[in-house]
Structure formats: C-alpha cells, structure tokens
Design a protein around this motif. Sequence first.
Motif, PDB file in Angstrom:
ATOM      1  N   CYS A   1       2.669   7.763   6.951  1.00  0.00           N
ATOM      2  CA  CYS A   1       3.476   6.908   6.325  1.00  0.00           C
ATOM      3  C   CYS A   1       3.511   5.429   6.466  1.00  0.00           C
ATOM      4  CB  CYS A   1       4.915   7.146   6.873  1.00  0.00           C
ATOM      5  SG  CYS A   1       5.604   9.037   6.864  1.00  0.00           S
ATOM      6  N   PHE A   2       2.845   5.067   7.474  1.00  0.00           N
ATOM      7  CA  PHE A   2       2.547   3.696   7.443  1.00  0.00           C
ATOM      8  C   PHE A   2       1.452   3.055   6.481  1.00  0.00           C
ATOM      9  CE2 PHE A   2      -0.426   0.494   9.581  1.00  0.00           C
ATOM     10  CZ  PHE A   2       0.558  -0.711   9.568  1.00  0.00           C
ATOM     11  N   LEU A   3       0.666   3.940   6.133  1.00  0.00           N
ATOM     12  CA  LEU A   3      -0.478   3.644   5.169  1.00  0.00           C
ATOM     13  C   LEU A   3       0.232   3.388   3.944  1.00  0.00           C
ATOM     14  CD1 LEU A   3      -3.535   5.728   6.411  1.00  0.00           C
ATOM     15  CD2 LEU A   3      -3.194   3.439   6.654  1.00  0.00           C
ATOM     16  N   PHE A   4       1.030   4.594   3.577  1.00  0.00           N
ATOM     17  CA  PHE A   4       1.899   4.293   2.413  1.00  0.00           C
ATOM     18  C   PHE A   4       2.747   3.203   2.143  1.00  0.00           C
ATOM     19  CE2 PHE A   4       5.572   4.951  -0.327  1.00  0.00           C
ATOM     20  CZ  PHE A   4       5.067   5.505  -1.497  1.00  0.00           C
ATOM     21  N   ALA A   5       3.269   2.797   3.316  1.00  0.00           N
ATOM     22  CA  ALA A   5       4.283   1.652   3.300  1.00  0.00           C
ATOM     23  C   ALA A   5       3.224   0.264   2.956  1.00  0.00           C
ATOM     24  CB  ALA A   5       5.184   1.531   4.413  1.00  0.00           C
ATOM     25  N   LEU A   6       2.262   0.256   3.622  1.00  0.00           N
ATOM     26  CA  LEU A   6       1.397  -0.887   3.549  1.00  0.00           C
ATOM     27  C   LEU A   6       1.030  -1.247   2.019  1.00  0.00           C
ATOM     28  CD1 LEU A   6      -1.152  -0.910   6.345  1.00  0.00           C
ATOM     29  CD2 LEU A   6       0.723  -2.659   5.788  1.00  0.00           C
ATOM     30  N   PHE A   7       0.651  -0.233   1.361  1.00  0.00           N
ATOM     31  CA  PHE A   7      -0.072  -0.096   0.007  1.00  0.00           C
ATOM     32  C   PHE A   7       0.784   0.260  -1.327  1.00  0.00           C
ATOM     33  CE2 PHE A   7      -3.229   0.236   3.075  1.00  0.00           C
ATOM     34  CZ  PHE A   7      -3.918  -0.774   2.862  1.00  0.00           C
TER      35      PHE A   7
ATOM     36  N   VAL B   1      -5.529  -4.193   4.644  1.00  0.00           N
ATOM     37  CA  VAL B   1      -6.500  -3.235   4.853  1.00  0.00           C
ATOM     38  C   VAL B   1      -7.315  -3.219   6.313  1.00  0.00           C
ATOM     39  CG1 VAL B   1      -9.084  -2.873   4.206  1.00  0.00           C
ATOM     40  CG2 VAL B   1      -7.504  -3.440   2.413  1.00  0.00           C
ATOM     41  N   ILE B   2      -7.420  -4.076   6.903  1.00  0.00           N
ATOM     42  CA  ILE B   2      -7.838  -4.509   8.320  1.00  0.00           C
ATOM     43  C   ILE B   2      -6.742  -3.755   9.305  1.00  0.00           C
ATOM     44  CG2 ILE B   2      -8.432  -5.964  10.253  1.00  0.00           C
ATOM     45  CD1 ILE B   2      -9.255  -7.926   8.192  1.00  0.00           C
ATOM     46  N   ILE B   3      -5.509  -4.023   9.023  1.00  0.00           N
ATOM     47  CA  ILE B   3      -4.606  -3.360   9.798  1.00  0.00           C
ATOM     48  C   ILE B   3      -4.494  -1.792   9.715  1.00  0.00           C
ATOM     49  CG2 ILE B   3      -1.974  -3.208  10.227  1.00  0.00           C
ATOM     50  CD1 ILE B   3      -1.864  -6.140   9.409  1.00  0.00           C
ATOM     51  N   ALA B   4      -4.846  -1.382   8.474  1.00  0.00           N
ATOM     52  CA  ALA B   4      -4.684   0.007   8.288  1.00  0.00           C
ATOM     53  C   ALA B   4      -5.867   0.647   8.867  1.00  0.00           C
ATOM     54  CB  ALA B   4      -4.886   0.317   6.580  1.00  0.00           C
ATOM     55  N   LEU B   5      -7.256  -0.064   8.982  1.00  0.00           N
ATOM     56  CA  LEU B   5      -8.264   0.513   9.625  1.00  0.00           C
ATOM     57  C   LEU B   5      -8.042   0.669  10.833  1.00  0.00           C
ATOM     58  CD1 LEU B   5     -11.338  -0.991   7.529  1.00  0.00           C
ATOM     59  CD2 LEU B   5     -10.277   1.404   7.336  1.00  0.00           C
ATOM     60  N   ALA B   6      -7.387  -0.429  11.354  1.00  0.00           N
ATOM     61  CA  ALA B   6      -6.996  -0.502  13.072  1.00  0.00           C
ATOM     62  C   ALA B   6      -6.015   0.564  13.542  1.00  0.00           C
ATOM     63  CB  ALA B   6      -6.462  -1.824  13.413  1.00  0.00           C
ATOM     64  N   ALA B   7      -4.928   0.858  12.716  1.00  0.00           N
ATOM     65  CA  ALA B   7      -4.183   1.903  12.852  1.00  0.00           C
ATOM     66  C   ALA B   7      -4.576   3.462  12.908  1.00  0.00           C
ATOM     67  CB  ALA B   7      -2.853   1.910  11.831  1.00  0.00           C
TER      68      ALA B   7
END
Length: 465
Positions: A305-311, A442-448
């Motif tokens: 869900c977090f990845l979807f919200a980011l992008f 993108v960096i935050i997504a990879l970290a998560a």
Amino acid sequence: MLKKILHHKVFKNFSYLTAGTVISQLISLVTILRVTHILNPAGYGIFSFLIVQGILLLNISDLGVRNIVVRTIARDPNTANDMIINGARIRTVAMMGLIVLYLAYNHFLGTLSTLQLMLLFGYSYANCLANMLENTFIGNQKMLIPSVANMTTSLLWLIAVYTLPVSRANVDSLFALYVIVSILKIVLFYFFLKKRHLLLGKVQSFRISAPRIIKESWPYFVLVLLMLPFSALSNNFLALNAKPEQLGYFNLSQRLLGPVSIIIEVGFAAIFPNLSSLWAKDEDQFYGYISIGFKYFMMLALVLCFLFALFAQDIVKLLFSAKYLPAVKISQLQIWYTFLATVDSLIGFILSAINKDKVILKFGIYKAIFCTPFLYIGSMYGALGLSYGYVISLALFNIYLWIGFKRALNSRISKVAVLWVFSAALFLVSYFLPANIFVIRVIIALAAMGFTGYYIAKNYKTALV
C-alpha cells in the motif's frame, strides 16, 4: 526455509492466484484506458456506478453463503454438489426479491433507465452463479484454473472494448459487453469443474440443505449488510450528494487500487481454506501459525500500500488524461483505507476459521454504527471528503477492534506493536512528501522494501529456532 515455503500449498495457491490476478488486472487496466478515453468523467461515473450496483446486489443475494460453501468443501470435498446447487438456488431466490426492491429504489431515488436496469440485473445474476462455481475451486484449494479462467474473460473484455466502433460506444453498449463476458465466465468455470471432476457428492433436498446452510451463514449475511456502506453504498451516497463526475473520480481511484486490493484478496483466498482445515486438525499448530504469521501478512500489505501511495500521481499522469487528475489524492487516501481494511479482514478470516461467527457479527455491528455517519457526511464534500471519512473512521474503529480480537483469540500475536508505529510513519511520508521529488521517493521505496525483507527474514529464523 525457502524450499519449505515454495512447496507449501498456501504459497502455491497464492502464487497461482497472484499471477492470474496481476495479468488480469493489467489487461483490465488497458481496457479501462480505452473506456475512460471514450467516456468523460461523468459518463465513466455512470458506467462504474452500474458495476458497483451489480456488486451490491451480488453481495446481498449471497446471504453470507460464500464462506460456508468454501469452509464446508475445504473440510469435505464430497459436499461440493450439494453446496453449489443448493447455494445457487438460495441465491436465485434472494436475487429475485432484490430485483423488486431495487426497482422501487430506482423509481423514487435512482436515475437508471429501463435498459440499464435490465443490464444491471443480468450482470448481477451472471456473477452470482459464476462466483458460486468459483467457490468450488477455492474450497478444494485448486487456484490455477480460476486464475486462467479470469485471465481469459479479461482478455475477451479487452478485445470487445477495442473492437467496438467509437460511434456505437456509450455507457449502455459498453456495459452490455461486460454482461456478455460475465456470462462466458460461467461457461468456463462449469467446463473446468466437470473436466477436473470436482463436482462431487449427492445433492440433498433443498428443504433439508437450505435451512442448514442459512443457519450457518446468517451471521455472515448480517455482516454483509452491515458492511454495505463500505462496499457499495458509498456510491449511492455520492450519487445523492455529489455530481456524476465525483463518482467517476472515486471509482477510478478504486480501479487503480484494484491490483493491490486483489493481490491482498488472493492472499486471503489462499490462506482461508488452509486455516479452516488446520484448525479442525491441529489447534496448537494453528495458533502457532497465527502468532507468527499475522505480522508478516500485515507488513507485506503495508509495504504494498505504501508503494502505491508514493507513486499514485505518476501512475495517473502516465495513464490518464488531465481531466482525471483529481483521482490522485483520492487514491492516496483510499489505499490507506485498503490497508486498514486488510487488517480488519484478516482478523475476520482468523475468527471465521475458529468458528467465532458471533464475535465477527458483533464487531460488524459496532463498525457499521460507528463508521457510516463518517461516510455519509464525507460524501457531501465529494469523493475526497468521502475518502477522508473512510480512513478516519476505520482508523479509530480499529483501535477497539484490535483489543477485542486479542481477547477473542486468547492467543498472543508476537511483536505487532512496532508495525502500527511503522504504519503511521509510512502514511505520513506517503501523503505529505512532495510529489515532484521522484528520486527521493524511489530511495524511500527501496528502503521500505529492504527493511521489510530484512525484518521478515530475521524474525522468521528466530521463530524457527
């Protein structure tokens, strides 16, 4: 560890359904691109409203039978014929009564034409039967065939939409094609059920079987009624309080959330029959799986869900015209409702597996009473206001739900508090992070994703020890 996971029945079923679902959703997304190109937001709002109303009738006509059918077949495959045939009969009777009620509703409050009503009822009944047949595969934990069938019908829908001349394409013609594809799904499911010899056992008398099924299913039926404001009536609230384009924005956001929601639903479909069977065979092992596995499922859903919200904004800008940009913020809020609803549903599936049906019903009553006013008031401010109503109401209610679940389960869910803190942090980051800083996102997504993988691997090894 990896070999054990890959060969587990739940993982295989999840993989089949996930692969089929992802492909079906990609096909569906391409189809929706064409539909939104043909129709303006108001027209798409009406088209999607018809689909949601069909799902509304489908959910009510189910009478809570679905969970009972899956659970019964999972425990004894020889009950398949009885559960499917008599389950379909129960749904048919219920659907006939609902048609009469909906005609009255549309006469006083609705705006659907006679043709749209006929198509709506045909769509609802076709999916009513298709869903009942699909339950047989799920109960037998054979998920490959329904995945293939769903991909096939999605492809047929894509071909139909792209071959329909633009001069003849409107809300009614597009929805008529959708109904035809739904009918074809029934044929596919029945063909594969016969070919794989899954329709087993004798069909009992309707007078004997129906009361027994309804007696078991009535808590789920009441729960379905209580959940209607979340599953379908929010569209009716918008139809009464807002303009048609608000329906378009709201339902487009729901469509964008589709891949995430269905992957999570696939996980439930793969897990539920296994949990029901495991609890009946070995309660200690069941509670061990729940204690360890709950947080893993929750964390995977959270990161998804977090990845979807980011992008979300990048997705809308890439796929749709500027007239649909208002759907971005709506989608970013709705995805967090999806996460909260995932926790809610996981709790319900666990309680259902241990036959805590009345506890589920109690939670459902409190949830409907508490949350519905938030949704109705929110709909007065359009799709975005409705989305705020979803997230705020369920976030507050889940505090009570979590406390009640731990008492009802009478078993400890290990190390889950950290996930609630992690969830709140990811919500704040995804919703308030500036959309124009793509590299940072993108960096935050990879970290998560990295943190999630590390946490699961480390804690799984600890649990094995």
